[in-house]
Scaffold this motif. Structure first.
Motif, PDB file in Angstrom:
ATOM      1  N   ASN A 195       0.814  -1.160  -0.001  1.00  0.00           N
ATOM      2  CA  ASN A 195       0.037   0.128   0.007  1.00  0.00           C
ATOM      3  C   ASN A 195       0.859   1.306  -0.025  1.00  0.00           C
ATOM      4  N   TYR A 196       1.298   1.835  -1.101  1.00  0.00           N
ATOM      5  CA  TYR A 196       2.059   2.966  -1.178  1.00  0.00           C
ATOM      6  C   TYR A 196       1.272   4.265  -0.528  1.00  0.00           C
ATOM      7  N   LYS A 197       0.004   4.112  -0.496  1.00  0.00           N
ATOM      8  CA  LYS A 197      -0.554   5.134   0.327  1.00  0.00           C
ATOM      9  C   LYS A 197      -0.346   5.243   1.780  1.00  0.00           C
ATOM     10  N   SER A 198       0.254   4.338   2.373  1.00  0.00           N
ATOM     11  CA  SER A 198       0.410   4.355   3.728  1.00  0.00           C
ATOM     12  C   SER A 198       1.779   5.273   4.061  1.00  0.00           C
ATOM     13  N   LEU A 199       2.286   5.730   2.960  1.00  0.00           N
ATOM     14  CA  LEU A 199       3.417   6.630   3.017  1.00  0.00           C
ATOM     15  C   LEU A 199       2.911   8.085   2.779  1.00  0.00           C
ATOM     16  N   ALA A 200       3.703   9.055   3.133  1.00  0.00           N
ATOM     17  CA  ALA A 200       3.437  10.370   3.177  1.00  0.00           C
ATOM     18  C   ALA A 200       3.653  10.748   1.658  1.00  0.00           C
ATOM     19  N   SER A 201       2.920  11.595   1.305  1.00  0.00           N
ATOM     20  CA  SER A 201       3.011  12.257  -0.179  1.00  0.00           C
ATOM     21  C   SER A 201       4.585  12.919  -0.420  1.00  0.00           C
ATOM     22  N   GLY A 202       4.958  12.793  -1.451  1.00  0.00           N
ATOM     23  CA  GLY A 202       6.075  13.092  -1.759  1.00  0.00           C
ATOM     24  C   GLY A 202       7.171  12.016  -2.296  1.00  0.00           C
ATOM     25  N   GLU A 203       8.543  12.251  -2.294  1.00  0.00           N
ATOM     26  CA  GLU A 203       9.462  11.405  -2.925  1.00  0.00           C
ATOM     27  C   GLU A 203       9.956  10.444  -1.628  1.00  0.00           C
ATOM     28  N   HIS A 204      10.282   9.200  -2.362  1.00  0.00           N
ATOM     29  CA  HIS A 204      10.612   7.987  -1.213  1.00  0.00           C
ATOM     30  C   HIS A 204      11.573   7.062  -1.960  1.00  0.00           C
ATOM     31  N   VAL A 205      12.468   6.326  -1.330  1.00  0.00           N
ATOM     32  CA  VAL A 205      13.532   5.479  -1.787  1.00  0.00           C
ATOM     33  C   VAL A 205      13.092   4.224  -1.139  1.00  0.00           C
ATOM     34  N   VAL A 206      12.870   3.237  -2.157  1.00  0.00           N
ATOM     35  CA  VAL A 206      12.808   1.666  -1.513  1.00  0.00           C
ATOM     36  C   VAL A 206      13.948   1.089  -2.034  1.00  0.00           C
ATOM     37  N   THR A 207      14.728   0.194  -1.234  1.00  0.00           N
ATOM     38  CA  THR A 207      15.985  -0.568  -1.569  1.00  0.00           C
ATOM     39  C   THR A 207      15.693  -2.061  -0.921  1.00  0.00           C
ATOM     40  N   ALA A 208      16.093  -2.800  -2.172  1.00  0.00           N
ATOM     41  CA  ALA A 208      15.914  -4.209  -1.748  1.00  0.00           C
ATOM     42  C   ALA A 208      16.912  -4.570  -1.450  1.00  0.00           C
ATOM     43  N   ARG A 209      17.363  -5.372  -0.307  1.00  0.00           N
ATOM     44  CA  ARG A 209      18.648  -6.052  -0.016  1.00  0.00           C
ATOM     45  C   ARG A 209      18.695  -7.515  -0.012  1.00  0.00           C
ATOM     46  N   ALA A 210      19.447  -8.167  -1.134  1.00  0.00           N
ATOM     47  CA  ALA A 210      19.305  -9.609  -1.027  1.00  0.00           C
ATOM     48  C   ALA A 210      20.477 -10.148  -0.411  1.00  0.00           C
ATOM     49  N   ILE A 211      20.221 -10.982   0.596  1.00  0.00           N
ATOM     50  CA  ILE A 211      21.343 -11.807   1.618  1.00  0.00           C
ATOM     51  C   ILE A 211      21.362 -13.433   1.027  1.00  0.00           C
ATOM     52  N   SER A 212      22.676 -13.488   0.638  1.00  0.00           N
ATOM     53  CA  SER A 212      22.907 -14.901   0.382  1.00  0.00           C
ATOM     54  C   SER A 212      23.034 -15.860   1.432  1.00  0.00           C
ATOM     55  N   ASN A 213      23.041 -17.388   1.328  1.00  0.00           N
ATOM     56  CA  ASN A 213      23.211 -18.198   2.283  1.00  0.00           C
ATOM     57  C   ASN A 213      24.452 -18.114   2.603  1.00  0.00           C
ATOM     58  N   ASP A 214      25.438 -17.797   1.996  1.00  0.00           N
ATOM     59  CA  ASP A 214      26.919 -17.529   2.510  1.00  0.00           C
ATOM     60  C   ASP A 214      27.285 -16.237   2.859  1.00  0.00           C
ATOM     61  N   GLY A 215      26.248 -15.497   3.069  1.00  0.00           N
ATOM     62  CA  GLY A 215      26.657 -14.036   3.707  1.00  0.00           C
ATOM     63  C   GLY A 215      26.670 -12.935   2.855  1.00  0.00           C
ATOM     64  N   ASN A 216      26.696 -12.971   1.541  1.00  0.00           N
ATOM     65  CA  ASN A 216      27.081 -11.754   0.887  1.00  0.00           C
ATOM     66  C   ASN A 216      25.752 -10.994   0.412  1.00  0.00           C
ATOM     67  N   VAL A 217      25.940  -9.845   0.114  1.00  0.00           N
ATOM     68  CA  VAL A 217      24.752  -9.000  -0.064  1.00  0.00           C
ATOM     69  C   VAL A 217      24.763  -7.961  -1.316  1.00  0.00           C
ATOM     70  N   ALA A 218      23.661  -7.878  -1.781  1.00  0.00           N
ATOM     71  CA  ALA A 218      23.392  -6.930  -2.889  1.00  0.00           C
ATOM     72  C   ALA A 218      22.334  -6.147  -2.800  1.00  0.00           C
TER      73      ALA A 218
END
Length: 516
Positions: free
Chosen positions: A100-123
């Protein structure tokens, strides 16, 4: 430096560079939605895919730099498997959820997806987008929409422009554009035009301070904290906090709570329970199922305590109501009715969002908030509840009265002797061991009953759900009704005794409310 040494150094640098690149490229994540530089005005997808040579352990989502939630994984992605045939489970690399994007206030926002591997690496992969919304995040009354004020409707290509549409007493210009994914028209732009009636506009008459209201000759006191954010005038979400037995209006209003409320833009209302005004100077309290009569909710109608081993706390106001020596809260006023009137009174004087009114209770207050969902008037007033170290008395397992249920988070201390949660998965009642012997429903029993009201699959035990708080274990049931980002009912526990831990529990509670 000799040629041989220089060659050795070069080779080492090259090895480190190649190894570093391999490690960096062992995790790949792609955020497909929200799309960068796009506008969102309602419920839409949050989706993408991620792969790692060792497999993906988790996908975490940050919103504006702060952890928000984990997103479900395992979506079929044959296209990704073709591109990364040597990566574990690449064919099931999709992640997706309704957001629900309406749960955020009006204006600009940044979403970051953080993928964590089974061996601990991150992207990570981020997208910057804009939210356009009406004043309220959810409009529950269709009467708030008035098309009679529309002054112009025009078309251009695949879009329809509507000017001066009235929503919640304010005029808006909106654009509807055809969306291929949903095969329908969606709002792609919302711009505020003007208030229809400035006299009826939302405004803050009250500031932070202490107030009273009178009910049938009884004066009820409460404290209000309005966000200290001059740039924002509301409407604000409201949290009503109910203190513990013997507490007062300041019990929840600690510096950490106020700071968090200001940062997130919450009005906090802290009422005072009754009891101090009675002869004998009894503790301020909140009355809930069984606490005044002393009777439990079991079919055999037993007592809520071991009467012989528990002190008699019966209030003078309950002398004609108590059926034994287990009664321990006031009978002067109806706390359910008072709570509804309190919200109505504050809402007339502070600019609040009626669709985001929440109840939080601690200890005795936490026991009381369950009843707010069991009465129609209060269930229609509050959107969700949070109980800190407080369960109903034994046998009171009635679910929320409304068909939509009532989202609830229960936070308890594993070492609590006053309001013990019981063992994980154990539906048996629990008994205090702090000198008195009161009986309560166990944490599993009450949250399971609540989850059933949300059509969750309670045929299986609750499973762990990561809320991103250290040393806190939360469990919930799956396949629930609705589209909330977090499960609608959660059972969270920490290795503590009978205390609130507001420095971590308060942000967790607000996170829960915001993810519903």
């Amino acid at each position: 430096m000799s040629l041989a040494v220089r060659s050795t150094v070069y080779n080492l640098v090259l090895v480190f560079f190649v190894v570093g690149q391999a490690l960096a490229e062992s995790v790949v994540v792609n955020l497909e939605e929200p799309r960068d530089a796009s506008l969102y005005s309602g419920i839409s997808n949050l989706r993408g895919w991620a792969v790692a040579e060792s497999g993906i352990a988790a996908i975490e989502i940050d919103i504006n730099g702060a952890y928000a939630f984990n997103v479900p994984m395992g979506g079929a992605r044959g296209d990704v498997a073709n591109a990364y045939p040597d990566f574990l489970d690449a064919d099931l690399s999709g992640f997706s959820m309704a957001f629900n994007y309406k749960s955020l206030a009006s204006g600009e926002h940044v979403v970051t997806a953080r993928a964590i591997s089974n061996d601990g690496n991150v992207a990570t992969r981020s997208a910057t987008f804009t939210v356009a919304r009406f004043v309220s995040s959810y409009i529950s009354d269709a009467e708030q929409i008035d098309t009679s004020t529309v002054t112009d409707v025009s078309t251009s290509g695949q879009s329809i422009q509507i000017n001066d549409l009235s929503v919640e007493g304010q005029k808006w210009d909106i654009r509807l554009s055809f969306d291929i994914a949903t095969q329908g028209f969606a709002m792609t732009d919302i711009t505020g035009a003007e208030a229809i009636d400035a006299g009826g506009a939302c405004s803050n008459v009250w500031g932070s301070g202490d107030y009273t209201l009178e009910r049938n000759g009884v004066v009820r006191s409460f404290r209000v904290h309005v966000p200290n954010t001059p740039s924002s005038k509301g409407p604000f979400p409201m949290v009503v906090v109910f203190h513990g037995w013997g507490g007062d209006e300041g019990e929840f209003l600690t510096p950490s709570v106020i700071t968090e409320a200001d940062e997130r833009g919450y009005v906090v209302v802290a009422p005072l329970g009754l009891g101090r005004e009675e002869a004998g100077n009894h503790y301020s309290s909140w009355s809930f199922s069984g606490s005044t009569t002393g009777r439990d909710g079991m079919e055999a109608r037993g007592n809520i305590c071991d009467d012989e081993l528990t002190m008699d706390y019966t209030y003078p106001s309950c002398s004609a109501i108590a059926e034994n020596g287990c009664s321990w809260t006031q009978c002067t006023d109806d706390d359910i009715d008072f709570s509804v009137q309190l919200v109505e009174t504050v809402s007339k004087n502070v600019c609040t969002d009626a669709s985001r009114v929440y109840a939080v209770g601690g200890s005795n207050g936490g026991m009381f908030v369950w009843d707010l969902a069991r009465h129609e008037a209060s269930a229609n007033t509050f959107s969700a509840i949070a109980s800190l170290i407080g369960m109903p008395h034994r046998g009171y397992l009635d679910p929320p009265v409304l068909e939509r249920g009532m989202p609830a988070i229960l936070i308890t201390g594993i070492n609590d002797r006053t309001s013990p949660p019981g063992a994980w998965g154990d539906n048996a009642f629990t008994t205090t061991s702090d000198g008195d012997y009161f009986h309560y429903t166990g944490a599993t029993a009450i949250t399971e009953a609540w989850a059933g009201a949300h059509w969750c699959d309670t045929s299986m035990p609750a499973s762990p759900f990561d809320v991103g708080v250290a040393n806190v274990e939360c469990r919930a049931w799956s396949y629930c009704d609705g589209e909330s980002q977090w499960p609608p009912v959660m059972d969270c526990r920490q290795e503590i005794g009978h205390r609130y831990g507001l420095s971590w529990s308060w942000p967790l509670i607000l996170d829960f409310f915001e993810q519903q």
